[in-house]
Scaffold this motif. Structure first.
Motif, PDB file in Angstrom:
ATOM      1  N   LEU A 322       4.082  -5.801  54.479  1.00  0.00           N
ATOM      2  CA  LEU A 322       5.503  -6.027  55.376  1.00  0.00           C
ATOM      3  C   LEU A 322       5.099  -6.077  56.756  1.00  0.00           C
ATOM      4  N   ALA A 323       4.023  -5.394  57.323  1.00  0.00           N
ATOM      5  CA  ALA A 323       3.928  -5.058  58.787  1.00  0.00           C
ATOM      6  C   ALA A 323       3.822  -6.385  59.502  1.00  0.00           C
ATOM      7  N   ILE A 324       2.984  -7.199  59.052  1.00  0.00           N
ATOM      8  CA  ILE A 324       2.911  -8.282  60.148  1.00  0.00           C
ATOM      9  C   ILE A 324       4.214  -9.293  60.345  1.00  0.00           C
ATOM     10  N   PRO A 325       4.677  -9.698  59.166  1.00  0.00           N
ATOM     11  CA  PRO A 325       6.060 -10.281  59.284  1.00  0.00           C
ATOM     12  C   PRO A 325       7.101  -9.609  60.059  1.00  0.00           C
ATOM     13  N   LEU A 326       7.216  -8.458  59.815  1.00  0.00           N
ATOM     14  CA  LEU A 326       8.316  -7.599  60.661  1.00  0.00           C
ATOM     15  C   LEU A 326       7.655  -7.404  62.056  1.00  0.00           C
ATOM     16  N   LEU A 327       6.596  -7.581  62.281  1.00  0.00           N
ATOM     17  CA  LEU A 327       6.328  -7.548  63.753  1.00  0.00           C
ATOM     18  C   LEU A 327       6.466  -8.851  64.412  1.00  0.00           C
ATOM     19  N   ALA A 328       6.372  -9.835  63.689  1.00  0.00           N
ATOM     20  CA  ALA A 328       6.827 -11.081  64.312  1.00  0.00           C
ATOM     21  C   ALA A 328       8.193 -11.257  64.465  1.00  0.00           C
ATOM     22  N   ILE A 329       9.030 -10.875  63.618  1.00  0.00           N
ATOM     23  CA  ILE A 329      10.409 -10.683  63.729  1.00  0.00           C
ATOM     24  C   ILE A 329      10.851  -9.954  65.105  1.00  0.00           C
ATOM     25  N   VAL A 330      10.121  -8.596  65.319  1.00  0.00           N
ATOM     26  CA  VAL A 330      10.458  -8.009  66.324  1.00  0.00           C
ATOM     27  C   VAL A 330      10.150  -8.509  67.665  1.00  0.00           C
ATOM     28  N   LYS A 331       8.809  -9.178  67.562  1.00  0.00           N
ATOM     29  CA  LYS A 331       8.404  -9.847  68.867  1.00  0.00           C
ATOM     30  C   LYS A 331       9.451 -10.937  69.011  1.00  0.00           C
ATOM     31  N   ILE A 332       9.743 -11.818  68.236  1.00  0.00           N
ATOM     32  CA  ILE A 332      10.608 -13.044  68.686  1.00  0.00           C
ATOM     33  C   ILE A 332      11.879 -12.365  69.413  1.00  0.00           C
ATOM     34  N   ILE A 333      12.490 -11.147  68.810  1.00  0.00           N
ATOM     35  CA  ILE A 333      13.818 -10.737  69.176  1.00  0.00           C
ATOM     36  C   ILE A 333      13.398 -10.210  70.658  1.00  0.00           C
ATOM     37  N   PHE A 334      12.349  -9.290  70.765  1.00  0.00           N
ATOM     38  CA  PHE A 334      12.142  -8.862  72.215  1.00  0.00           C
ATOM     39  C   PHE A 334      11.774  -9.762  73.199  1.00  0.00           C
ATOM     40  N   GLU A 335      11.195 -11.165  72.971  1.00  0.00           N
ATOM     41  CA  GLU A 335      11.035 -11.903  73.974  1.00  0.00           C
ATOM     42  C   GLU A 335      12.466 -12.678  74.391  1.00  0.00           C
ATOM     43  N   ARG A 336      13.286 -12.487  73.548  1.00  0.00           N
ATOM     44  CA  ARG A 336      14.437 -13.230  73.918  1.00  0.00           C
ATOM     45  C   ARG A 336      15.595 -12.266  74.523  1.00  0.00           C
ATOM     46  N   ILE A 337      15.289 -11.095  74.658  1.00  0.00           N
ATOM     47  CA  ILE A 337      16.077 -10.168  75.508  1.00  0.00           C
ATOM     48  C   ILE A 337      15.326  -9.841  76.693  1.00  0.00           C
ATOM     49  N   GLU A 338      16.248 -10.069  77.878  1.00  0.00           N
ATOM     50  CA  GLU A 338      15.439  -9.842  79.039  1.00  0.00           C
ATOM     51  C   GLU A 338      14.602  -8.081  79.443  1.00  0.00           C
ATOM     52  N   SER A 339      15.405  -7.363  78.972  1.00  0.00           N
ATOM     53  CA  SER A 339      14.895  -6.164  79.138  1.00  0.00           C
ATOM     54  C   SER A 339      13.787  -5.691  78.406  1.00  0.00           C
ATOM     55  N   LEU A 340      13.767  -6.326  77.223  1.00  0.00           N
ATOM     56  CA  LEU A 340      12.471  -6.169  76.309  1.00  0.00           C
ATOM     57  C   LEU A 340      11.575  -6.964  76.223  1.00  0.00           C
ATOM     58  N   GLU A 341      11.562  -8.289  77.154  1.00  0.00           N
ATOM     59  CA  GLU A 341      10.634  -9.210  77.186  1.00  0.00           C
ATOM     60  C   GLU A 341       9.278  -8.639  77.468  1.00  0.00           C
ATOM     61  N   PRO A 342       9.035  -7.650  78.357  1.00  0.00           N
ATOM     62  CA  PRO A 342       7.492  -7.241  78.453  1.00  0.00           C
ATOM     63  C   PRO A 342       7.116  -6.613  77.185  1.00  0.00           C
TER      64      PRO A 342
END
Length: 366
Positions: A322-342
């Motif tokens: 599950l690690a890779i798909p969960l990381l992919a989901i977290v990355k997608i969310i982070f990239e679309r939140i300005e404060s978490l984009e880095p």
């Protein structure tokens, strides 16, 4: 999607770390409940195109479309298991030959250790007897653990299809729930995140299937060349176990070596099998994974390895899967939140050109 609030850097960093620690703690404590739910979520996303086709194009009722999707998926898994079990019966018929060749292998190993490390065969057997006695002493606990593991596996095999069916059935219900959590101004961003999550998970699972097929074919071809009897079965097992990071290929290698003992025992055959596994793994790690897996999920190798290790420590093999798909989901969310984009950028596999600091000189007047 989430409006950022101006906070000092140390406050932002603290909030992010605390949130991650809380989520990791919740997952670790509730892994027995959360893991089947996440597995079912991945399978439901994979089956979603079929469900949409049956429900949207062919006008099947939602309940019937969801049932057909789950049954098709279960039939594929059942077919693979039936093929493996049918082939294993043939291997079981060669038990006497395997036993004879295993004893010969053990004898040669004893001689090799004696000749190269100057440890007598008696001392080696004494050490093995001590290890066996310790294993027998712990046998009760090991047996209890094995029984619990089998019980958990049977429970997961029952509950995951049910969860998958419910995810497909209540898909629109869950989407509407998430839409109600946010204002209408954020619905476009929410839709973008959900669509990207669906694409990312689909790409990841399809890439895993392609990788499994290629590894199975390459391994079967290599084993056929070196003269292993059950090369198709062993290639399929290697492809399936390769889905388990790190330990899967080791288990597959041991199974292949044991299965090769159904024929005439030759050290050269065992060495050839090990060479085949090493070559396939080199092709997999250096060609298939970068081209098929990493190019789809767009997560760099460092974060992937770290996530797999943490997932394995938290939830075993299921956590590693599950690690890779969960990381992919977290990355997608982070990239679309300005404060978490880095943080989303940190998880990505971007290869920027040489970075140079742009420092503005400030004149200081006396």
């Amino acid at each position: 999607m989430i409006r950022s609030v101006e906070l000092p850097f140390y406050a932002k960093l603290s909030l992010v770390l605390v949130s991650l620690i809380c989520l990791a703690t919740i997952f670790y404590l509730g892994k027995d409940i959360i893991t089947p739910v996440l597995m079912a979520f991945l399978f439901s996303v994979l089956l979603l195109p079929i469900f949409t086709f049956l429900n949207g194009r062919l006008k099947f009722p939602r309940h019937l479309a969801a049932i057909i999707c789950v049954l098709l998926f279960a039939a594929c898994i059942f077919g693979i298991l039936m093929f493996i079990s049918y082939q294993v019966k043939d291997i079981a018929n060669d038990y006497d030959m395997i036993k004879k060749n295993t004893n010969a292998l053990i004898t040669d190993t004893h001689k090799f250790v004696k000749d190269n490390f100057h440890v007598s065969i008696g001392e080696q057997k004494k050490y093995l007897d001590n290890v066996t006695k310790d294993s027998v002493k712990n046998g009760t606990g090991t047996l209890g653990t094995a029984i619990l593991s089998i019980t958990d596996l049977l429970l997961d095999c029952t509950i995951i299809p049910i969860y998958t069916f419910l995810f497909l059935l209540y898909k629109d219900h869950f989407i509407l729930f998430m839409a109600k959590l946010f204002s209408k101004e954020d619905h476009a961003a929410l839709k973008d995140i959900l669509s990207q999550v669906k694409v990312s998970i689909n790409n990841y699972i399809i890439s895993l299937i392609l990788e499994m097929i290629v590894v199975s074919v390459l391994t079967s071809l290599g084993l056929w060349i070196v003269g292993v009897k059950y090369f198709i079965l062993l290639g399929l097992i290697t492809g399936l176990l390769n889905l388990i990071p790190y330990i899967g290929i080791v288990i597959a290698g041991i199974i292949t070596v044991l299965a090769s003992l159904t024929g005439t025992f030759e050290t050269s055959v065992i060495l050839s099998i090990l060479i085949v596994n090493v070559i396939v793994q080199l092709i997999d790690n250096n060609l298939l994974v970068p081209l098929i897996i990493n190019s789809k999920v767009e997560i760099n190798a460092f974060v992937s390895i770290l996530g797999i290790i943490i997932g394995g420590a938290a939830a075993g093999i299921s956590g590693m899967f599950l690690a890779i798909p969960l990381l992919a989901i977290v990355k997608i969310i982070f990239e679309r939140i300005e404060s978490l984009e880095p943080w989303g950028y940190l998880m990505g596999n971007h290869m920027p050109k040489k970075f140079t600091w742009r420092v503005r000189k400030v004149k200081v007047e006396n």
